[in-house]
Design a protein around this motif. Structure first.
Motif, short mmCIF file in Angstrom:
data_model
loop_
_atom_site.label_atom_id
_atom_site.label_comp_id
_atom_site.label_asym_id
_atom_site.label_seq_id
_atom_site.Cartn_x
_atom_site.Cartn_y
_atom_site.Cartn_z
N LYS A 107 35.97 49.33 39.64
CA LYS A 107 35.88 47.91 39.28
C LYS A 107 34.64 47.25 39.86
O LYS A 107 34.19 46.22 39.39
N GLN A 108 34.18 47.81 40.97
CA GLN A 108 33.01 47.22 41.63
C GLN A 108 31.77 48.08 41.40
O GLN A 108 30.79 47.96 42.13
N ASP A 132 30.51 39.31 49.73
CA ASP A 132 31.35 38.51 48.84
C ASP A 132 32.21 37.54 49.63
O ASP A 132 33.05 37.97 50.43
N ASN A 136 34.10 44.31 52.68
CA ASN A 136 34.48 43.53 51.49
C ASN A 136 35.99 43.26 51.41
O ASN A 136 36.67 43.75 50.52
N GLY A 160 36.38 40.35 48.13
CA GLY A 160 35.66 40.44 46.85
C GLY A 160 36.55 40.31 45.62
O GLY A 160 36.11 39.81 44.58
N GLU A 161 37.81 40.77 45.74
CA GLU A 161 38.69 40.71 44.57
C GLU A 161 39.29 39.33 44.36
O GLU A 161 39.98 39.09 43.38
N SER A 201 31.38 38.21 38.81
CA SER A 201 31.44 39.19 39.89
C SER A 201 30.11 39.91 40.04
O SER A 201 29.43 40.19 39.05
N PRO A 231 28.22 43.43 41.48
CA PRO A 231 28.59 44.80 41.86
C PRO A 231 28.50 44.98 43.37
O PRO A 231 27.71 44.31 44.04
N ALA A 232 29.32 45.84 43.90
CA ALA A 232 29.25 46.14 45.33
C ALA A 232 27.88 46.69 45.68
O ALA A 232 27.25 47.38 44.87
N SER A 257 27.63 50.25 45.11
CA SER A 257 27.37 50.75 43.75
C SER A 257 25.87 50.92 43.49
O SER A 257 25.48 51.59 42.55
#
Lengths: 393, 393
Positions: free
Chosen positions: A84-85, A172, A204, A207-208, A215, A217-218, A221
């Protein structure tokens, strides 16, 4: 016996946040101090069901010792959730920890020799500062703006500083500032870490919990050389009482964390890991997170609008797009520690911001949490704080 | 990135026991390697009941953050249970930890500066050795006989050694030797610690598992100057999967452990602490321990009698009066690490004893566990080991 204590412990002091939390456990206090989730949202009925299922279908394993790395099905699910990230992770990249605080402690243990430098945002998370300090590091604080660390300052500090080990960031809804890094800064951070052969610790927990906006990206990532260590947790999306977090990192780095965990506590709870795994299997964590976000967004809105109505205009704050905290800057003559004592006398609490600056100063700042208090207390507490601030200014 | 790692981590190696445990997770292996409790004795039905009660009566608190020191009712019950061992403790003397392994890790963190000395029994518990080593200490091993450490050797080592911080002992059914200290040695140990101004770390995971003979009071009960740190755990009497242990110490010492726990992982599981507390309230842990003792005594008897029938006479062992382990000394030419490889090829496992000596040597020793395997496997495994030993001798 004082002479028998280690240097690290002689220097340590108890976390101010924990001491404040104790103070604010009196039920009549309206506390914006802790970072506590809203307990009325905890999935208690679901926990009953998953616990029964775990004990019925794998009770012996759930109560027995289990591998240090963690419960494989949970590691797999976490690896998948990292997508997801934007992070492509596998089970082997995940170590289960006892909350992400343990990931912070292990970070100190894996990297820091006495007097090494840690670079962090100014301000940064108090719990991380204390965890790293326990390994006798020094800190250099990097200036930040609303897009994250200022890269020119980061690079100049790296050039001036020997024995820098890692850059610690909360990109985040940062604790305490509530700010979120832009994509450009995230990319630039990775480039700088690559250029100077440093590690990035990406913490993090929030972050969610994005209420609005896009959003990002981490940082993990964007990691091209396996030098980002990502710390995650279920404390803010499920339950902090279970103490389940994780480290996601490349094998070179993660293997050190695993060795450290072996001697630190052997493993995290066998049963809690299985409970969480069954929850992720049988229920929809994302739907649960949506519920949390809805409530927290409402509370943020209420807190911010009450602050707008009742705080003096000299109190400055930004509106966080997610997470648990708002950050307030007061005129320089105000000492938030003194303010805190007066606030507690009026049965309202927050965290004085100076604690979030490892090298001191900035006593004119404060952190307020909006996730834990119901509407009426948010309004009442902010009105009390506003009245106090007006008296002080 | 190797240059970024801390010195402590560069020196560390993964625990051999954990690596062996991984190897022996194959179901066809008869493993005497781990220190695992018998899973068929875990109170699974009781755990269901206590979990439901906890979630129904205090679900919000059980899933929320809670104080670092631990859940007060559980701390109180543990303090009361300490009376069985002659220790007069109060709630305030107890810190809940994530297993007693965490108590060992914190011990290193509280006391050790690099190159400080830890004094320990020869042999001593591998998990403690690794936990302390992570803080870069050195070890001096103290000679032992069947009554515990030999006090003249302990005192002469103290006189020869600078920067001794503490004496680490497992006085009851020691891991790995199975031996128990006499009362006289316990008293003498406290006198020596008082005389030389040292701390004693008393690690007691097995003390409640006595099959026969008279219980000895805890060293902590003989503590006249508040210099004994007692580490306890429910891992062997209830469940290791829950990860609940404790530290019992005087305020001067315990306050340091609490500070260390704050930055290490904030707190142990809120829900697991409450589950254990409700279990202690609603059920009879001592009756449960009686059941465990009965099974383990039977397994010890079976293992020892099978060893008597099938081991070559050159293999020496004592009969432990409790706990989980028997200790075997082989002729000097035997290397138990080599033996282990051959044993695993025959689907039977143990821990080579050399790992229990922090300064090396003693490769002709081995530790066998009798708590985790059913009767038929104990007999079959010991017969296989006996046959292998006879071939090697």
């Amino acid at each position: 016996m004082e002479h028998l204590f280690s240097e690290r412990v002689k220097k340590a002091k108890a976390s101010e946040i924990r001491e404040i939390l104790k103070l604010t456990q009196q039920p009549e206090i309206i506390s914006f101090a802790g970072g506590l989730p809203a307990p009325e949202l905890f999935p208690i009925e679901e926990m009953k069901a998953v616990t029964l299922k775990v004990l019925e279908t794998m009770g012996k394993d759930a109560l027995q010792y289990s591998p240090t790395e963690g419960y494989d099905p949970l590691r797999e699910k976490i690896a998948m959730r990292m997508a997801k990230q934007g992070v492509h992770a596998q089970k082997e990249d995940i170590l289960i920890t006892s909350g992400s605080q343990q990931g912070l402690d292990f970070t100190g243990k894996v990297f820091i020799n006495p007097n090494d430098y840690v670079l962090c945002e100014s301000p940064s998370y108090l719990g991380a500062i204390n965890a790293f300090k326990a390994y006798e590091c020094q800190f250099k604080e990097i200036d930040t703006d609303s897009d994250g660390m200022i890269m020119s300052h980061l690079e100049s500090i790296i050039n001036q500083t020997e024995n820098v080990k890692y850059i610690y960031v909360i990109p985040d809804f940062q604790n305490p500032s509530g700010r979120t890094w832009s994509l450009e800064r995230r990319k630039a951070l990775v480039e700088i870490a690559n250029k100077y052969n440093l590690v990035i610790i990406e913490d993090n927990p929030y972050g969610e919990l994005r209420f609005e906006g896009e959003s990002q990206p981490a940082v993990k990532s964007l990691d091209t050389e396996g030098r980002v260590v990502y710390l995650g947790t279920f404390s803010k999306t499920f339950s902090p009482g279970l103490r389940i977090g994780w480290v996601c990192a490349s094998e070179t780095l993660l293997s050190k964390y695993i060795t450290v965990k072996q001697s630190a506590d052997l493993q995290s709870s066998s049963i809690s890991q299985r409970e969480l795994d069954v929850f992720l299997e049988d229920y929809d964590l994302d739907a649960h997170i949506e519920k949390i976000k809805k409530v927290y967004k409402h509370r943020r809105d209420l807190m911010i609008s009450t602050m707008a109505d009742h705080f003096p205009r000299q109190a400055h704050y930004e509106v966080p797009q997610g997470g648990l905290f708002a950050w307030i800057e007061l005129p320089e003559q105000i000492d938030a520690k003194v303010l805190m004592e007066k606030a507690v006398a009026r049965k309202v609490a927050f965290v004085p911001g100076g604690s979030f600056f490892p090298n001191g100063g900035h006593e004119n700042t404060m952190r307020v949490n909006y996730s834990n208090m119901p509407d009426d207390k948010i309004v009442e507490g902010i009105i009390r704080l506003g009245a106090l601030l007006k008296e002080e200014l």
